[in-house]
Design an enzyme around this catalytic site. Structure first.
Site, mmCIF file in Angstrom:
data_model
loop_
_atom_site.group_PDB
_atom_site.id
_atom_site.type_symbol
_atom_site.label_atom_id
_atom_site.label_comp_id
_atom_site.label_asym_id
_atom_site.label_seq_id
_atom_site.Cartn_x
_atom_site.Cartn_y
_atom_site.Cartn_z
ATOM 1 N N ASP A 85 58.864 57.343 -32.373
ATOM 2 C CA ASP A 85 60.274 57.138 -32.058
ATOM 3 C C ASP A 85 60.480 57.512 -30.584
ATOM 4 O OD1 ASP A 85 62.931 56.513 -32.218
ATOM 5 O OD2 ASP A 85 63.300 57.618 -34.062
HETATM 6 C C1 NOJ Z 1 65.818 56.146 -31.776
HETATM 7 C C2 NOJ Z 1 66.034 55.845 -33.225
HETATM 8 O O1 NOJ Z 1 65.759 56.975 -34.011
HETATM 9 C C3 NOJ Z 1 65.233 54.667 -33.748
HETATM 10 O O2 NOJ Z 1 65.688 54.374 -35.043
HETATM 11 C C4 NOJ Z 1 65.347 53.494 -32.829
HETATM 12 O O3 NOJ Z 1 64.639 52.402 -33.369
HETATM 13 C C5 NOJ Z 1 64.838 53.895 -31.468
HETATM 14 N N1 NOJ Z 1 65.651 54.983 -30.934
HETATM 15 C C6 NOJ Z 1 64.842 52.729 -30.488
HETATM 16 O O4 NOJ Z 1 66.115 52.400 -30.113
#
Ligand code: NOJ
Length: 721
Positions: free
Chosen positions: A264
């Site tokens: 993430d």
């Molecule tokens: C953080 C989030 O937790 C995740 O779900 C998302 O896909 C990513 N950022 C990318 O934007």
């Protein structure tokens, strides 16, 4: 692994290989307004020089066909290696045409609908040049305080798994021109964050993890999902991105997953903040050792992986395997042959938000709305007199829901506009109060009451602002704001024909609303066509059929509250009896049962369940039993019903849930029509993680339930011998 990608790999320098594992925002590569990184979390800047930036393998998040073309062209122009970017995007509940939030789509209990909606989103996104979506999010969740409940499909592992499969199939299809790859997230158990606070500690047993949290990720993997994203949280003390037990042993080992794993946003750096490593080099080591391929928005691999290989801590083979997985996906998506993939400026303009897509989004909103209460006010009669709209959510497009990708509130249909479209007259509106949860401003009450007084019926739009749910939007108070209750009370003084239309990204604790409102229609966050869908539902041109995918508590103190809980040694005999019984598992101030249980939702028609049957009351491991019942529409509307099938394992070597959803079918019945619905029981249906953490069906008694919600009573028992 294709011959082509193997040959490509053989020609790559080690640096080029390492940078295939890096991911920056697509905006980095724009010719205008570039160098634009949105860095969230506690990470420090990414220290890549220009050469490194133009060797990066993938990018994230930027909507628009023209911007995609600009970024990819500029990237290829500046890149020495010229291996195209694979572009990814959070296409969560629609790309440009926004359909209801995922918690709502799951409430439709309609696998086909979930698939069609995802496939529509994929088409719109592919025309903007996207290759991968960071979805489905399948985190099981029991705490409505958590802002990200809106992205999930709720509290049930089986339903989550079914929605995961349908969504993956919708996005990926046959991986053709209009498909994109899915990325199931957040592996694992992100939804178990303590106290519903985002990014907070997750501490659950291995059994709980396997029984409740893992099945939905596995369902997505079994459905062929192309990518997996690790979660921000820890599980058993180890942050997921560096968690070998989860990624290497379970995901890749037990489940045989051989696709790409991505971290993430900034999660590599967060290994340092979590306090499990000292620096970025160690972070790179832990993540590679666990099996994470792509590093999203940090620079640990880029700056340190080569050193780790030189020191013999990571092998060249580990690096090669990760790179090949990425190259293979690029090849499968066609990115290696055409860096622009399916991007098409003209077609995107024609297809995105086209009438067919709006119609599907509208159907999605109609089929996922949940009728929570109806004292007979609904459906409204078009000819009965003027209807007015009141409330802070009545005249706004801010009901499309968070995570709305390229969707725009200005392109959404408000409830007011939906009613105008339906009724053809100038429906009147008064705001009544502000939407902010701490507002005390009553200055608009008089105008609203005057309007209510002069109208036959009132559509009162209450609930949460769409930005009160989503990533980083957690709440400790999940009731309606006091100002909204005051407004409702004032309006009821002058007009009793009030329908509360609720907008929310999470279950709310609205016991007080349930006591006073004559009718409550929960639209969740319904997306671009929310207002039209709402108007159809209010006037009976569509009949509510959604069922709750998360329990609504009586008050916040009951949270976490979920239907598939274990029994205790001292269960309270009559769960919904509000008498306090000391020394049983209960509270002195509120009964154990929820306000609305999982699976609950009303209709305008009545369904009668009868002729319950179980094919045998004994079963051997190789047998199949069939449980069935007849459902008849005895009301006045053609309507859909979600027939739910539950099982209880009466005794195990470990405690078992009081009830588990094992099947559902959504049927549509005309007035007077009846249908027999059957569910199959095999040994597989009865398996669980037993005392020895083995996934087996244990011999003994099982109870069988079929009904309209999770409160249904068992009708038969059988024995596994
Ligand atoms: C953080 C989030 O937790 C995740 O779900 C998302 O896909 C990513 N950022 C990318 O934007």
């Amino acid at each position: 692994m294709s011959q082509r990608t193997k040959e490509m790999l053989a020609k790559m320098s080690r640096k080029q290989k390492v940078f295939q594992l890096e991911q920056l925002t697509t905006a980095t590569y724009l010719t205008k307004g570039g160098k634009y990184h949105i860095i969230t979390g506690p990470n420090s800047p990414i220290k890549f020089d220009k050469g490194m930036v133009y060797d990066v393998g993938t990018s994230l998040n930027l909507v628009g066909a023209e911007t995609m073309i600009d970024a990819q062209t500029n990237y290829l122009k500046n890149s020495k290696y010229k291996n195209p970017l694979m572009i990814m995007q959070d296409v969560i509940h629609g790309h440009r045409t926004i359909y209801p939030i995922n918690l709502a789509v799951a409430s439709s209990f309609d696998r086909g609908l979930a698939k069609d909606l995802a496939s529509m989103a994929a088409k719109e996104a592919s025309l903007d040049g996207m290759s991968v979506t960071f979805a489905p999010m399948v985190d099981l969740v029991r705490d409505p305080r958590w802002g990200r409940v809106m992205e999930s499909s709720g509290e049930d592992p089986y339903l989550n798994g079914e929605m995961a499969k349908a969504t993956v199939q919708g996005y990926q299809g046959d991986m053709g021109k209009y498909n994109i790859a899915g990325c199931v997230k957040h592996f694992a158990a992100y939804g178990a964050a303590e106290a519903g606070r985002d990014y907070n500690t997750v501490d659950i047993s291995e059994r709980n993890l396997r029984e409740y949290y893992l099945p939905a990720y596995k369902a997505a993997v079994d459905a062929g999902v192309k990518m997996v994203m690790t979660a921000f949280n820890i599980v058993d003390g180890v942050p997921c991105v560096g968690n070998e037990h989860l990624v290497r042993d379970i995901l890749r080992g037990e489940w045989g997953y051989n696709g790409v794993v991505i971290s993430d946003h900034g999660a590599f750096d967060e290994l340092i903040t979590h306090g499990v490593c000292e620096n970025r080099k160690e972070a790179a080591y832990l993540a590679m050792r666990a099996g994470c391929d792509i590093e999203m928005m940090s620079s640990c691999y880029g700056l340190h992986l080569e050193e780790l290989i030189d020191e013999g801590k990571i092998t060249e083979e580990q690096l090669d395997k990760a790179v090949l997985r990425i190259l293979d996906l690029k090849e499968e998506l066609g990115v290696l042959d055409n860096p622009y993939r399916s991007v098409n400026v003209e077609e995107a303009k024609r297809v995105q938000l086209c009438p067919e897509h709006r119609a599907l989004a509208r159907k999605g909103a109609e089929d996922s709305a949940v009728l929570l209460k109806n004292d007979g006010v609904l459906p409204l009669d078009k000819n009965a007199g003027d209807v007015c709209v009141i409330g802070p959510l009545g005249n706004t497009g801010y009901i499309i829901g968070g995570w709305h990708c390229g969707g725009k509130e200005t392109e959404a249909v408000s409830v007011l506009d939906g009613l105008k479209n339906k009724l053809g007259y100038d429906v009147k509106y008064a705001q009544g109060c502000q939407i902010e949860y701490d507002s005390v401003d009553e200055s608009m009450f008089d105008e609203a009451c005057q309007l209510a007084k002069n109208s036959k019926s009132v559509v009162l739009c209450l609930g949460e602002h769409q930005d009160y749910s989503g990533e980083g939007y957690c709440r400790t108070d999940i009731n309606l704001p006091e100002i909204q209750y005051k407004l409702l009370d004032k309006i009821l003084e002058v007009n009793k024909n009030v329908v509360v239309v609720l907008f929310t990204g999470r279950p709310l604790s609205i016991g007080r609303l349930d006591k006073v409102a004559p009718a409550i229609l929960n639209m969740w966050m319904p997306g671009t066509e929310g207002g039209n869908a709402c108007a159809n539902l209010l006037f009976g041109d569509a009949v509510p059929s959604g069922k709750l995918t998360m329990t609504f508590p009586r008050n916040l103190g009951q949270v976490p509250i979920y239907y598939n809980h274990y029994t205790t040694g001292r269960p309270k005999a009559l769960e919904d009896d509000d008498r306090f019984v000391r020394f049983t598992s209960c509270y002195i101030d509120v009964q154990n049962s929820p306000l609305y249980p999982f699976g609950y939702g009303l209709s305008y028609t009545d369904f009668v369940y009868s002729d319950f049957k179980l094919s045998n009351n004994e079963m051997k491991a190789e047998d199949k039993l069939v449980a069935s019942c007849k459902i008849k529409n005895v009301g006045k509307y053609k309507a859909k019903e979600v027939v739910q099938f539950y099982i209880r394992d009466v005794k195990g070597t470990c405690v078992r849930p009081v009830k588990e959803l094992k099947g559902f079918e959504k049927i549509e019945l005309d007035v007077g029509e009846e249908k027999v619905v059957s569910f199959e029981i095999t040994e597989e249906t009865l398996k669980y993680w037993n005392r020895d953490l083995k996934y087996v069906a244990e011999k003994g008694d099982f109870e069988v339930f079929i009904g309209k919600d999770s409160d249904c009573k068992s009708f038969a028992k059988f024995k596994l011998v």
